[in-house]
Design a protein around this motif. Structure first.
Motif, PDB file in Angstrom:
ATOM      1  N   GLY A 169     -12.350   0.827   9.599  1.00 40.18           N
ATOM      2  CA  GLY A 169     -12.010   1.822  10.589  1.00 40.18           C
ATOM      3  C   GLY A 169     -13.254   2.367  11.251  1.00 40.18           C
ATOM      4  O   GLY A 169     -14.346   2.354  10.670  1.00 40.18           O
ATOM      5  N   HIS A 172     -13.455   7.451   8.826  1.00 39.52           N
ATOM      6  CA  HIS A 172     -12.452   7.785   7.829  1.00 39.52           C
ATOM      7  C   HIS A 172     -12.807   9.115   7.172  1.00 39.52           C
ATOM      8  O   HIS A 172     -13.931   9.602   7.268  1.00 39.52           O
ATOM      9  CB  HIS A 172     -12.297   6.673   6.784  1.00 39.52           C
ATOM     10  CG  HIS A 172     -13.391   6.622   5.768  1.00 39.52           C
ATOM     11  ND1 HIS A 172     -13.347   7.311   4.593  1.00 39.52           N
ATOM     12  CD2 HIS A 172     -14.558   5.963   5.758  1.00 39.52           C
ATOM     13  CE1 HIS A 172     -14.447   7.078   3.888  1.00 39.52           C
ATOM     14  NE2 HIS A 172     -15.199   6.251   4.575  1.00 39.52           N
ATOM     15  N   THR A 173     -11.816   9.698   6.527  1.00 32.04           N
ATOM     16  CA  THR A 173     -11.975  11.046   5.977  1.00 32.04           C
ATOM     17  C   THR A 173     -11.878  11.103   4.465  1.00 32.04           C
ATOM     18  O   THR A 173     -12.087  12.162   3.886  1.00 32.04           O
ATOM     19  CB  THR A 173     -10.907  11.991   6.568  1.00 32.04           C
ATOM     20  OG1 THR A 173      -9.600  11.468   6.254  1.00 32.04           O
ATOM     21  CG2 THR A 173     -11.052  12.087   8.079  1.00 32.04           C
ATOM     22  N   THR A 175     -12.707   8.408   1.134  1.00 37.29           N
ATOM     23  CA  THR A 175     -12.998   7.097   0.574  1.00 37.29           C
ATOM     24  C   THR A 175     -12.009   6.719  -0.517  1.00 37.29           C
ATOM     25  O   THR A 175     -11.811   5.550  -0.806  1.00 37.29           O
ATOM     26  CB  THR A 175     -14.425   7.059  -0.015  1.00 37.29           C
ATOM     27  OG1 THR A 175     -14.537   8.079  -1.025  1.00 37.29           O
ATOM     28  CG2 THR A 175     -15.456   7.302   1.060  1.00 37.29           C
ATOM     29  N   PRO A 178      -8.074   5.053   1.532  1.00 36.79           N
ATOM     30  CA  PRO A 178      -8.272   4.414   2.827  1.00 36.79           C
ATOM     31  C   PRO A 178      -6.984   4.164   3.585  1.00 36.79           C
ATOM     32  O   PRO A 178      -6.987   4.048   4.801  1.00 36.79           O
ATOM     33  CB  PRO A 178      -8.967   3.095   2.463  1.00 36.79           C
ATOM     34  CG  PRO A 178      -8.540   2.829   1.054  1.00 36.79           C
ATOM     35  CD  PRO A 178      -8.445   4.179   0.410  1.00 36.79           C
ATOM     36  N   GLY A 181      -6.629   7.524   5.246  1.00 39.90           N
ATOM     37  CA  GLY A 181      -7.829   8.225   5.659  1.00 39.90           C
ATOM     38  C   GLY A 181      -8.655   7.474   6.667  1.00 39.90           C
ATOM     39  O   GLY A 181      -9.636   7.987   7.181  1.00 39.90           O
ATOM     40  N   SER A 182      -8.253   6.228   6.997  1.00 43.24           N
ATOM     41  CA  SER A 182      -9.029   5.402   7.919  1.00 43.24           C
ATOM     42  C   SER A 182      -8.380   5.392   9.296  1.00 43.24           C
ATOM     43  O   SER A 182      -7.159   5.291   9.423  1.00 43.24           O
ATOM     44  CB  SER A 182      -9.127   3.975   7.382  1.00 43.24           C
ATOM     45  OG  SER A 182      -9.858   3.168   8.264  1.00 43.24           O
ATOM     46  N   PHE A 183      -9.203   5.496  10.338  1.00 42.74           N
ATOM     47  CA  PHE A 183      -8.698   5.580  11.700  1.00 42.74           C
ATOM     48  C   PHE A 183      -9.320   4.509  12.590  1.00 42.74           C
ATOM     49  O   PHE A 183     -10.504   4.209  12.489  1.00 42.74           O
ATOM     50  CB  PHE A 183      -8.992   6.955  12.294  1.00 42.74           C
ATOM     51  CG  PHE A 183      -8.250   8.076  11.627  1.00 42.74           C
ATOM     52  CD1 PHE A 183      -7.082   8.573  12.177  1.00 42.74           C
ATOM     53  CD2 PHE A 183      -8.716   8.621  10.443  1.00 42.74           C
ATOM     54  CE1 PHE A 183      -6.392   9.604  11.557  1.00 42.74           C
ATOM     55  CE2 PHE A 183      -8.037   9.655   9.817  1.00 42.74           C
ATOM     56  CZ  PHE A 183      -6.866  10.143  10.374  1.00 42.74           C
ATOM     57  N   GLN A 251      -5.824  14.060   4.564  1.00 44.53           N
ATOM     58  CA  GLN A 251      -6.842  13.620   3.620  1.00 44.53           C
ATOM     59  C   GLN A 251      -8.085  14.486   3.736  1.00 44.53           C
ATOM     60  O   GLN A 251      -8.521  14.824   4.839  1.00 44.53           O
ATOM     61  CB  GLN A 251      -7.199  12.158   3.884  1.00 44.53           C
ATOM     62  CG  GLN A 251      -6.002  11.217   3.777  1.00 44.53           C
ATOM     63  CD  GLN A 251      -5.378  11.254   2.396  1.00 44.53           C
ATOM     64  OE1 GLN A 251      -6.026  10.996   1.385  1.00 44.53           O
ATOM     65  NE2 GLN A 251      -4.100  11.583   2.349  1.00 44.53           N
ATOM     66  N   TYR A 260     -15.021   2.237   6.253  1.00 40.33           N
ATOM     67  CA  TYR A 260     -14.358   2.954   5.173  1.00 40.33           C
ATOM     68  C   TYR A 260     -14.545   2.155   3.889  1.00 40.33           C
ATOM     69  O   TYR A 260     -14.924   0.984   3.903  1.00 40.33           O
ATOM     70  CB  TYR A 260     -12.876   3.209   5.480  1.00 40.33           C
ATOM     71  CG  TYR A 260     -11.923   2.073   5.228  1.00 40.33           C
ATOM     72  CD1 TYR A 260     -11.369   1.885   3.962  1.00 40.33           C
ATOM     73  CD2 TYR A 260     -11.531   1.214   6.251  1.00 40.33           C
ATOM     74  CE1 TYR A 260     -10.464   0.859   3.724  1.00 40.33           C
ATOM     75  CE2 TYR A 260     -10.621   0.192   6.021  1.00 40.33           C
ATOM     76  CZ  TYR A 260     -10.085   0.019   4.760  1.00 40.33           C
ATOM     77  OH  TYR A 260      -9.197  -0.981   4.525  1.00 40.33           O
ATOM     78  N   ASN A 262     -12.879   0.737   0.337  1.00 42.05           N
ATOM     79  CA  ASN A 262     -11.671   0.433  -0.417  1.00 42.05           C
ATOM     80  C   ASN A 262     -12.024  -0.570  -1.510  1.00 42.05           C
ATOM     81  O   ASN A 262     -11.600  -1.712  -1.503  1.00 42.05           O
ATOM     82  CB  ASN A 262     -10.587  -0.124   0.506  1.00 42.05           C
ATOM     83  CG  ASN A 262      -9.299  -0.400  -0.242  1.00 42.05           C
ATOM     84  OD1 ASN A 262      -9.052   0.157  -1.306  1.00 42.05           O
ATOM     85  ND2 ASN A 262      -8.464  -1.268   0.322  1.00 42.05           N
TER      86      ASN A 262
END
Length: 377
Positions: A169, A172-173, A175, A178, A181-183, A251, A260, A262
């Motif tokens: 992403g 992300h906000t 970890t 994901p 939290g991933s954009f 998140q 991000y 994962n």
């Protein structure tokens, strides 16, 4: 004069040529309205501009010249402001926050510093001007711990251009989560990646992010994302507005720009031009003011593109564009000095007819089209 001659074409001998002609004479008077012939199910006339509706982005508040024109700005990164960039050679070691909150993007590890691009990579769509941007190589470039994301509602604006396929992403906000939290992941599978709030498919919010995926050609993009404690809303190119992921849980954690995590790092490849965060849910009017400022400055997808092209047959088989990123433009002198729609093969321009229209049925039909090819595909 030579025996065995089988064929001989001589264009200099006019007597051997028969000129082609188009039959224009009919037993009836000249046609000015196709609907006077029975069973006309579709009539699109680009010369009649009254049949076209265009994408617009309007607001009632005053125009702004920067992110601080709207209250509660939490983060403002502007790649075109050279004074905010600290370089390590040609790489960005620190990108200063212009919001006044000192949420600077910092990377002290040289190998993970993105490139400061001052000569190419970002061209304004309308003026042709080159603008500065920060380039992430999709390998190891990243800014960590940029801003702490708590449960506060936030509105995020991102101006960017993705240039390659990656699970990563843009930011992300969290970890540890994901999935939500991933954009804006730049992945080549629309069926698996949404690009808003998660890497797995919540179908209700997949559509707004189609223009940002690598399956389309790289383009200047503007994304607006609003998240609150229990839902996400999104806009693509200042237009498509979705309320999705109603069960979303916000998140928390430190924001990371460029990838991000994962189990392993997933980097994002592309150019980042401007990144703005507000500490609250902005109104649609406020969103429009920020988006207009960003669109004018960076030359993202032009708003003045065809949103709907009306069918003149009377059957309402109107053609519609999904979003400005996909919409064709108009050319006032496209064919014989008449207005036409212009579709750019490199920008995935497309319009859709209604699913239940007669032109999408298996009924035998006869089609007349006036076109001029511009591309190679």
């Amino acid at each position: 004069q030579i025996s065995g001659l089988n064929q001989w074409y001589d264009a200099s001998d006019a007597s051997t040529l028969t000129t082609a002609s188009i039959v224009t004479s009919t037993t009836s008077s000249a046609l000015t309205d196709p609907t006077t012939i029975a069973s006309c199910s579709l009539w699109m006339d680009a010369a009649d501009t009254s049949t076209m509706t265009f994408f617009t982005c309007s607001f009632t508040g005053s125009a702004i010249t920067g992110a601080l024109g709207i209250p509660d700005c939490k983060l403002w990164l502007d790649a075109n402001d050279v004074s905010t960039i600290t370089l390590n050679g040609t790489n960005v070691q620190q990108w200063n926050d212009k919001s006044g909150n000192n949420n600077h993007a910092i990377q002290n590890t040289a190998s993970s510093q993105p490139l400061y691009n001052t000569s190419s990579g970002w061209t304004h769509n309308e003026t042709g001007a080159s603008l500065n941007s920060v380039y992430f190589d999709g390998s190891d470039d990243i800014f960590e711990n940029v801003i702490n994301c708590d449960t506060t509602s936030r509105t995020v604006f991102v101006v960017f251009k993705s240039v390659g396929s990656s699970d990563g992403g843009l930011f992300h906000t969290n970890t540890g989560s994901p999935q939500y939290g991933s954009f804006l992941p730049n992945h080549n599978s629309l069926s698996a990646y949404t690009g808003v709030g998660g890497a797995w498919l919540p179908s209700a919010v997949m559509s707004p992010w189609k223009p940002f995926h690598v399956t389309n050609n790289p383009k200047n993009s503007l994304a607006t994302i609003l998240w609150s404690p229990n839902h996400i809303m999104s806009r693509a190119d200042s237009y498509t507005y979705y309320e999705g992921l109603s069960s979303y849980s916000i998140q928390t954690g430190n924001m990371q720009i460029g990838s991000y995590y994962n189990g392993s790092q997933k980097e994002w490849p592309g150019y980042l031009a401007e990144f703005i965060i507000y500490d609250r849910e902005l109104s649609l009017d406020e969103m429009g003011r920020v988006e207009t400022y960003l669109r004018d400055k960076w030359g993202t997808t032009s708003i003045g593109r065809v949103k709907e092209w009306d069918d003149k047959s009377g059957l309402n088989n109107h053609a519609t564009s999904y979003a400005p990123s996909y919409a064709p433009s108009t050319n006032s002198s496209g064919i014989n000095s008449k207005n036409t729609l212009e579709f750019d093969q490199y920008q995935a321009n497309i319009m859709s007819l209604p699913d239940n229209s007669v032109v999408q049925s298996e009924t035998p039909m006869q089609v007349f089209a006036v076109i001029k090819r511009l591309g190679t595909q």
